[in-house]
Design an enzyme around this catalytic site. Structure first.
Site, mmCIF file in Angstrom:
data_model
loop_
_atom_site.group_PDB
_atom_site.id
_atom_site.type_symbol
_atom_site.label_atom_id
_atom_site.label_comp_id
_atom_site.label_asym_id
_atom_site.label_seq_id
_atom_site.Cartn_x
_atom_site.Cartn_y
_atom_site.Cartn_z
ATOM 1 N N ASP A 154 0.825 -1.208 0.000
ATOM 2 C CA ASP A 154 0.000 0.000 0.000
ATOM 3 C C ASP A 154 0.863 1.265 0.000
ATOM 4 O O ASP A 154 1.977 1.261 0.541
ATOM 5 C CB ASP A 154 -0.901 -0.020 1.249
ATOM 6 C CG ASP A 154 -2.077 0.937 1.116
ATOM 7 O OD1 ASP A 154 -2.317 1.448 0.010
ATOM 8 O OD2 ASP A 154 -2.744 1.174 2.134
ATOM 9 N N ASN A 163 -10.907 -3.286 -5.919
ATOM 10 C CA ASN A 163 -10.197 -2.227 -6.649
ATOM 11 C C ASN A 163 -10.888 -1.818 -7.954
ATOM 12 O O ASN A 163 -10.554 -0.790 -8.539
ATOM 13 C CB ASN A 163 -8.740 -2.628 -6.934
ATOM 14 C CG ASN A 163 -7.832 -2.504 -5.723
ATOM 15 O OD1 ASN A 163 -6.819 -3.176 -5.615
ATOM 16 N ND2 ASN A 163 -8.179 -1.617 -4.784
#
Ligand code: FPP
Length: 244
Positions: A17, A65
């Protein structure tokens, strides 16, 4: 009680991330961060391999996503093609076995072909297994394993943890010993929910493109200081095998 020290983890799982923030800090588009993220991943595979880690599993694209702006989603799909053409040969030569885990039905034929090529060209490598989770979610994995069990006609009383583990997308790997998340968020975000039941968790502020050997070593040092008990009272010296 004397603390048990653990050697190198067999399996490390990473939520990579912070690419977007890394790019924003440089006044660049988010895609630039993802591109750097691929380079960081390749560096990390080498560093893990050098340290004797046998399995590395990374979260490259989650089932959620798809909610991102279309431009970013297509950028990430395109990045698969770029990454395969730029790095597959090098990874193959280094003894990396590549596995893609996730729901392949939603991606383009081109992306599927790139994955197939990455898997088939590296199938016989044994140095380290890199599993790339793409269009993956931990809940999806549990669900698809249950569906497969039902499709095989297994009677409910025959379905146990070992059986279900063997039907999961990550059946080829033992459960992760160490789960790392970069980027400062302290959550699991639907990654490997079943398999991380007893993993050691490690969170770092470091943004993924900056995750280098020193950051990996810091995570490994933290892991080495943990006492693993797997629900028992006495510490366990070595990580158990998959499903253990
Ligand atoms: C999270 O950062 C990262 C992703 C959703 C993608 C991770 C992908 C890579 C590192 C590239 C690897 C790709 C392939 C093809 C193997 P973020 O965008 O959520 O960052 P932010 O939290 O700073 O916004």
């Amino acid at each position: 009680m004397q603390r048990e020290r653990h050697p190198v983890p067999r399996h490390v799982a990473i939520v990579m991330d912070g690419n977007g923030r890394w790019a924003r800090k440089r006044f660049m588009p988010r895609f630039f961060g993802h591109k750097q993220g691929v380079d960081s991943l390749v560096r990390c595979v080498q560093a893990c391999s050098d340290r004797g880690i046998e399995y590395l599993t990374v979260f490259a694209f989650s089932s959620e996503n798809w909610k991102r702006p279309e431009e970013e989603v297509s950028g990430l799909l395109g990045l698969v093609l770029v990454a395969v053409s730029k790095y597959l040969r090098k990874l193959a030569e280094k003894g990396v076995r590549i596995r893609i885990v996730g729901d392949r039905s939603a991606v383009t034929d081109k992306v599927r072909a790139a994955w197939d090529e990455a898997e088939s060209r590296t199938a016989h490598n044994t140095r380290i297994t890199l599993s790339v989770a793409f269009n993956y979610g931990g809940r999806w994995d549990v669900l698809q394993a249950c569906r497969r069990a039902l499709a095989q006609g297994l009677p409910p009383e025959q379905i146990d943890e070992r059986q279900l583990s063997s039907l999961m997308a990550l059946a080829h790997a033992p459960d992760p010993d160490l789960f790392i998340r970069t980027g400062g968020e302290v959550r699991v975000s639907n990654f490997m929910l079943w398999q991380i039941a007893y993993s050691e968790l490690y969170f770092t502020e470091c943004l993924w493109p900056d995750f280098d050997e020193a950051e990996l070593d810091a995570a490994l040092a933290a892991y080495a200081g943990r006492e693993r008990r797997f629900g028992d009272v006495a510490p366990v010296r070595a990580a158990p095998a998959a499903g253990g």
